[in-house]
Design an enzyme around this catalytic site. Structure first.
Site, PDB file in Angstrom:
ATOM      1  N   ASP A 194      95.124  -1.311  29.966  1.00  0.00           N
ATOM      2  CA  ASP A 194      94.146  -1.409  28.882  1.00  0.00           C
ATOM      3  C   ASP A 194      94.807  -1.786  27.566  1.00  0.00           C
ATOM      4  O   ASP A 194      94.199  -2.476  26.740  1.00  0.00           O
ATOM      5  CB  ASP A 194      93.367  -0.091  28.736  1.00  0.00           C
ATOM      6  CG  ASP A 194      92.223  -0.026  29.735  1.00  0.00           C
ATOM      7  OD1 ASP A 194      91.530  -1.048  29.897  1.00  0.00           O
ATOM      8  OD2 ASP A 194      92.040   1.022  30.375  1.00  0.00           O
ATOM      9  N   CYS A 229     102.452   4.485  32.566  1.00  0.00           N
ATOM     10  CA  CYS A 229     101.758   4.636  33.849  1.00  0.00           C
ATOM     11  C   CYS A 229     100.916   3.408  34.205  1.00  0.00           C
ATOM     12  O   CYS A 229     100.295   3.375  35.256  1.00  0.00           O
ATOM     13  CB  CYS A 229     100.885   5.890  33.858  1.00  0.00           C
ATOM     14  SG  CYS A 229      99.514   5.788  32.707  1.00  0.00           S
ATOM     15  N   GLU A 251      96.482   3.749  25.248  1.00  0.00           N
ATOM     16  CA  GLU A 251      96.037   2.521  25.922  1.00  0.00           C
ATOM     17  C   GLU A 251      95.146   1.687  25.012  1.00  0.00           C
ATOM     18  O   GLU A 251      94.486   0.753  25.457  1.00  0.00           O
ATOM     19  CB  GLU A 251      95.353   2.847  27.258  1.00  0.00           C
ATOM     20  CG  GLU A 251      94.232   3.841  27.175  1.00  0.00           C
ATOM     21  CD  GLU A 251      93.635   4.199  28.535  1.00  0.00           C
ATOM     22  OE1 GLU A 251      93.802   3.434  29.497  1.00  0.00           O
ATOM     23  OE2 GLU A 251      92.979   5.258  28.609  1.00  0.00           O
ATOM     24  N   HIS A 254      90.399  -2.375  38.553  1.00  0.00           N
ATOM     25  CA  HIS A 254      90.715  -1.136  39.269  1.00  0.00           C
ATOM     26  C   HIS A 254      90.695  -1.360  40.768  1.00  0.00           C
ATOM     27  O   HIS A 254      91.463  -0.748  41.506  1.00  0.00           O
ATOM     28  CB  HIS A 254      89.737  -0.029  38.867  1.00  0.00           C
ATOM     29  CG  HIS A 254      90.063   0.531  37.530  1.00  0.00           C
ATOM     30  ND1 HIS A 254      89.404   0.148  36.392  1.00  0.00           N
ATOM     31  CD2 HIS A 254      91.026   1.390  37.145  1.00  0.00           C
ATOM     32  CE1 HIS A 254      89.934   0.773  35.358  1.00  0.00           C
ATOM     33  NE2 HIS A 254      90.918   1.527  35.792  1.00  0.00           N
TER      34      HIS A 254
HETATM   35  C1  PEP Z   1      95.934   1.663  32.015  1.00  0.00           C
HETATM   36  O1  PEP Z   1      94.971   1.306  31.325  1.00  0.00           O
HETATM   37  O2  PEP Z   1      97.067   1.145  31.958  1.00  0.00           O
HETATM   38  C2  PEP Z   1      95.772   2.754  32.998  1.00  0.00           C
HETATM   39  C3  PEP Z   1      96.804   3.279  33.627  1.00  0.00           C
HETATM   40  O3  PEP Z   1      94.508   3.152  33.258  1.00  0.00           O
HETATM   41  P1  PEP Z   1      93.476   2.330  34.172  1.00  0.00           P
HETATM   42  O4  PEP Z   1      94.226   1.218  34.855  1.00  0.00           O
HETATM   43  O5  PEP Z   1      92.924   3.327  35.131  1.00  0.00           O
HETATM   44  O6  PEP Z   1      92.480   1.854  33.190  1.00  0.00           O
HETATM   45 MG    MG Z   2      93.144   2.497  31.267  1.00  0.00          MG
END
Ligand code: PEP
Ligand code: MG
Length: 541
Positions: free
Chosen positions: A452, A499, A428, A188
């Site tokens: 994820d 996303c 995810e 992140h």
């Molecule tokens: C993902 O897992 O692709 C996602 C958009 O969520 P994060 O990156 O915040 O885990």
């Molecule tokens: Mg995620």
């Protein structure tokens, strides 16, 4: 001149001075202190030392004819003399019978919070000054030095590594580039760093504190840092930077244009954000909405979870400023690499598989309902979509929907307005992809989180830098689940978005369009390059 090799995280090039951030290890003693007057005396002494230091800096700035700089240091002295601030710290020390450090930590943060809630953006920025002063007073009390010093002049931020909450605190107006000795592509912290739209180089193994204060070129495109560059190299990079600026200007002509292929297939092009202030960048880059507002960062910045009112104001600001464009707000996905000390989560062997995201929400219902109420209240001010993360079963989704309904009924009874809103699920985990038919039958939209989904499909920890070469979002097993999810969504009249980071990978754009994806949500800086890519495609060719 010295060249340090690393890995490119974000493209672009800049020249500037390095500021090396060393995380101070503040272990604040929370024990009881009976001799409050002695603690208050320690606090006052530390305050005096920091004030003297600021006076000296003001004098030095004046001697260099830097009047603006001098004024900043004088204003710091004024803040350190503020009676309200001093009283707050002393009251904490006296009434709670705690150490000077404890009083400073809580007292300064309280005042910074109060200032941050004021409507005037100029005054709001003073809260950063208070936090900077808090660190300096703590360093004096604890005999530390180092730590983040967000100076006035733009600089290259260097560090061994940064956590997601540290990146969330970076003021993009002051930081030209980020260079890290460690770091990992898929955390992140990295996703947030990419969102800043500045060059970033990670895993520059030769980077050390010895680089502090040196002039450098950061070439994010090639993952290189050049220390103390010679004239020829500076000249070469001046040309590169001009080319980059010209390219960015050329993308601006796509603002206001449709995101449509040559053969007329239109797609929603959304932006991912983690902070209400990112809306400005989203609008600058002309995204047609927000496809993922990671509400998590609201929960990371404070020492206690944000109240319903605080959350409501943040969500309302985003939906109101984006209206009539739609805004997807994800309920908290904390846990794993986003640790929140006030939740007192127990240590886990496998935190990415542990108590995180919807599992925390469904375990701590007061905490979850507080967020749902805030979201529902904000829905009256714009076009809101509520998204649940890390769902692995239909039962979890049904429980979320039931709680949402309960909160809505509560608000109706209290005569509080609730707008219309849509409900969606993050796909995810392989479990969610495999039951996407069932999930789609119960929701308005699905949003595929490829970060994820890759981690869980391939059983590879996205945090582990040694596994980068195995972490492959293009793996056929991941791509197949994306295709399945889009088809399942469409069978039930559900919109399906992507996303995760893969949404911004232009080598995948044509495949996603052919699969029939309804929307792609990417870092705001990727919106216009992606629009360009989509407008070049001809799916009938
Ligand atoms: C993902 O897992 O692709 C996602 C958009 O969520 P994060 O990156 O915040 O885990
Ligand atoms: Mg995620």
């Amino acid at each position: 001149m010295q060249k340090l090799e690393g890995i490119s995280l974000s493209q672009g090039a800049v020249i500037g001075k390095i500021h090396f951030y060393r995380e101070a290890e503040y272990e604040i003693d929370e024990g009881d202190y009976d001799d409050s007057e002695a603690e208050i005396e320690r606090f006052e002494k530390a305050l005096e030392v920091v004030k003297e230091h600021k006076f000296a800096l003001a004098e030095a700035a004046e001697a260099n004819s830097d009047n603006e700089g001098a004024l900043v240091f004088v204003s710091h002295v004024a803040l350190l003399e503020d009676r309200g601030l001093i009283r707050r710290v002393e009251d904490y020390i006296r009434e709670m019978r705690k150490s000077a450090e404890f009083g400073v930590k809580i007292g300064f943060n309280d005042v910074a919070d109060d200032i941050r809630s004021l409507p005037d953006p100029y005054i709001m920025r003073r809260s950063d000054d208070i936090l900077e002063l808090e660190r300096e007073v703590l360093e004096e009390l604890m005999g530390h030095s180092g730590g983040i010093s967000f100076g006035r002049d733009p600089y290259i931020l260097a560090a061994n590594d940064l956590t997601a909450s540290e990146v969330a605190r970076i003021d993009r107006k002051h930081v030209l580039a980020i260079i890290l000795k460690e770091g990992n592509l898929n955390t992140h912290a990295s996703i947030l760093a990419k969102g800043l739209g500045i060059p970033c180089v990670i895993r520059a193994e030769s980077l050390s504190y010895a680089c502090d204060g040196k002039e450098a070129i950061v070439d994010g495109t090639n993952g290189v840092i050049i220390l103390q560059p010679d004239e020829d190299t500076v000249g070469k990079y001046d040309d590169i930077m001009k080319e980059n600026r010209d390219f960015a200007d050329s993308l601006m002509r796509l603002k206001g244009k449709m995101t449509v292929t040559k053969d007329g297939r239109e797609v929603r092009l959304y932006a991912n954000i983690s902070n209400p202030y990112d809306v400005e960048t989203v609008l600058e880059n002309d995204a047609s909405g927000i496809g993922l507002y990671r509400s998590d960062f609201l929960f990371l910045k404070d020492r206690d979870y944000p109240s319903e009112e605080e959350q409501y104001l943040s969500y309302r600001k985003v939906v109101e400023e984006m209206s009539p464009r739609s805004v997807v707000i994800r309920t908290v996905d904390i846990g794993s690499d986003k640790n929140v000390p006030y939740l007192h989560l127990s240590e886990e062997e496998n935190p990415a598989l542990g108590m995180r995201a919807i599992r925390i929400s469904l375990t701590r219902l007061d905490f979850f309902k507080c967020q749902l109420r805030a979201l529902l209240r904000a829905s009256a001010y714009g076009n809101m979509r509520i998204l649940f993360p890390m769902i692995t079963s239909l039962a979890e989704l049904m429980e979320c929907k039931k709680l949402l309904l309960e909160c809505e009924e509560e608000l109706h009874r209290e005569h509080v307005a609730v707008g219309s809103y849509k409900v969606g699920v993050m796909v995810e985990t392989p479990a969610a992809a495999l039951i996407s038919d069932q999930l789609a039958a119960e929701t308005d939209f699905l949003s595929i989180g490829t970060n994820d989904l890759t981690q869980f499909t391939l059983a590879i920890d996205r945090q582990n830098p040694n596994l980068d070469r195995f972490y492959d979002p293009h793996h056929p097993a991941v791509i197949e689940q994306i295709r399945m999810t889009i088809e399942a969504g469409h069978r039930h009249g559900c919109l399906v978005f992507i996303c995760g980071e893969l949404a911004g990978d232009i080598s995948m754009t044509e495949s996603f369009m052919r699969m029939g994806v309804d929307g792609l949500s990417v870092n705001p800086q990727f919106v216009l390059p992606l629009r360009q890519r989509i407008r070049e495609l001809d799916l009938k060719a």
